[in-house]
Design a protein around this motif. Structure first.
Motif, PDB file in Angstrom:
ATOM      1  N   UNK A  66       6.944 -33.584 -12.858  1.00  0.00           N
ATOM      2  CA  UNK A  66       7.261 -34.005 -11.493  1.00  0.00           C
ATOM      3  C   UNK A  66       8.557 -34.815 -11.464  1.00  0.00           C
ATOM      4  N   UNK A  67       8.804 -35.582 -12.513  1.00  0.00           N
ATOM      5  CA  UNK A  67       9.980 -36.438 -12.525  1.00  0.00           C
ATOM      6  C   UNK A  67      11.131 -35.841 -13.327  1.00  0.00           C
ATOM      7  N   UNK A  68      10.826 -35.097 -14.383  1.00  0.00           N
ATOM      8  CA  UNK A  68      11.918 -34.547 -15.189  1.00  0.00           C
ATOM      9  C   UNK A  68      12.746 -33.534 -14.408  1.00  0.00           C
ATOM     10  N   UNK A  69      12.164 -32.950 -13.368  1.00  0.00           N
ATOM     11  CA  UNK A  69      12.887 -31.943 -12.584  1.00  0.00           C
ATOM     12  C   UNK A  69      13.463 -32.507 -11.284  1.00  0.00           C
ATOM     13  N   UNK A  70      13.350 -33.812 -11.099  1.00  0.00           N
ATOM     14  CA  UNK A  70      13.717 -34.400  -9.819  1.00  0.00           C
ATOM     15  C   UNK A  70      15.134 -34.167  -9.379  1.00  0.00           C
TER      16      UNK A  70
END
Length: 429
Positions: free
Chosen positions: A80-84
């Motif tokens: 969810x955060x690594x692709x932000x």
């Protein structure tokens, strides 16, 4: 103009709103800050009017009992955060659907449900003209529309939530009418309907967004964005006299933050390892460690380290040559507006993305967790202190931040939005 800020009880969230709340008050407007009962202490300490409502949420208690959720908040473990800030192609329908489903279950519901009813009641009694809500506290948007107020969202980090929502809505339009599940919209629709409010997309991301990060860290968006320069506020503090004394060596501040570690019982790094690695470094190290971090110190404190419980970063950073930290938005932004190079150990939320962009701009270095962390932080710090390019990059980033409107300069824009909102409402009638 009567303005209500709405937030949930996190020290960093409240502190991020203080400068604008003060600016509105200084301009003669009536200002209050509403939130769960626990938030009242943070608000009162800032000299603002607190409105405690509902009951305290249990999100952090829930996460403490479910370590897999705390691990998911560490960005290295969470897609969810690594692709932000990645390309749109990585933000797929499946990925975003899972993201919003998870957030509804353990964040949006837990934070907003205990607050919503009393917040709507208060808004209908107090009649604010404008509601500014922290990006997770969508109860603020529902309450604003229930009482006819204008409202906007205030972010405390890179706006992953806004980008994810905008992308999800675009992908939903491409799907068949009978295959458009939207957990977030469904939950917001149910909550809003309790108070006679119909769903519209502004309930999820506001009529506008106040973003305190400069363009370097901003994500693409078609929504209205009001950039506002970050003005540091570190709470009640005393200036340590020793910080004004000239230092024969470079001065470095080391802080690992406390909020996430305290809330979920998951320290981000071993304090003793870091201090031991910095022993003998040709620098004066100011290490700000809380009680739990101090309890983990088993060896002596190196001669070049000054161990303190707390220092007001806005007063100390102008006297520092580098800051080593965990990537928390308050520390990050305070170092940024003071033009101080940074060495960042990023783990949670958007910190890897912010740290990467900082490094790309030459204003610091990123050090990933893992084996040999202390030695790698020392190596990065030695580079930052010895290579003039990092100070130059940090100064350029500060100059970029200084082009943004100060909180006081934003006040007339907010007044214009409220006026336009009233005019639109009158025309509708």
């Amino acid at each position: 103009m009567r303005t209500l800020f709405v937030t949930y009880p996190e020290d960093s969230n409240v502190k991020g709103m203080v400068s604008l709340a003060w600016a509105l008050g200084a301009a003669g407007h009536d200002v209050a800050v509403a939130g769960h009962p626990e938030s009242a202490e943070f608000v009162r300490k800032a000299g603002l009017t607190a409105v405690p409502l509902g009951r305290d949420h249990v999100m952090w208690h829930y996460m403490r009992r479910r370590p897999h959720l705390a691990a998911a908040d560490r960005s290295s473990a969470s897609p969810f955060y690594t692709k932000g800030d990645g390309p749109d192609s990585e933000l797929t329908w499946e990925h975003l659907g899972e993201h919003f489903g998870t957030l509804v279950d353990w964040e949006y519901r837990m934070i907003n449900d205990p607050l919503l009813k009393e917040l709507v009641d208060f808004c209908q009694e107090w009649s604010p003209d404008l509601v500014i809500w922290e990006s997770t506290t969508v109860a603020g948007a529902i309450a604003a529309e229930a009482c006819g107020a204008a409202h906007g969202r205030m972010t405390w980090a890179m706006d992953f939530k806004g980008r994810y929502r905008e992308r999800y809505v675009a992908l939903k339009e491409e799907r068949p009418q009978d295959d458009r599940p939207d957990r977030f919209q469904e939950w917001v629709t149910r909550q809003a309907a309790r108070f006679g409010v119909e769903f519209r997309e502004e309930l999820t991301t506001g009529e506008f967004t106040i973003d305190q990060l400069p363009e370097t860290f901003r994500l693409p968006s078609s929504r209205a964005v009001l950039p506002m320069r970050f003005v540091p506020y570190n709470g009640a503090a005393e200036l340590p006299r020793w910080i004004l004394e000239p230092s024969e060596r470079p001065r470095v501040c080391l802080t690992l933050g406390a909020t996430f570690a305290d809330r979920v019982g998951a320290p981000l790094a071993n304090a003793q390892e870091l201090l031991s690695a910095l022993e003998g470094l040709d620098a004066e190290v100011i290490a700000t460690f809380g009680k739990e971090q101090r309890a983990g110190l088993i060896d002596r404190v190196p001669e070049n380290v000054r161990l303190v419980d707390f220092v007001p970063f806005h007063a100390v950073f102008p006297h520092c040559d580098a800051v080593v930290h965990h990537g928390g938005i308050g520390v990050f932004s305070t170092a940024m507006v003071n033009g101080v190079p940074q060495v960042i150990l990023p783990e949670v939320y958007d910190t890897p993305a912010r740290a990467r962009r900082l490094e790309d701009g030459g204003a610091g270095l990123v050090v990933s967790g893992g084996e040999g962390l202390g030695a790698r932080i020392r190596e990065a710090l030695e580079r930052v202190l010895s290579e003039p390019a990092f100070a130059k990059g940090a100064a350029e980033l500060r100059a970029e931040a200084e082009t943004m409107s100060l909180p006081g300069e934003l006040v007339p824009l907010l007044q214009e939005h409220v006026h336009a909102h009233r005019s639109k409402g009158a025309m509708a009638v």
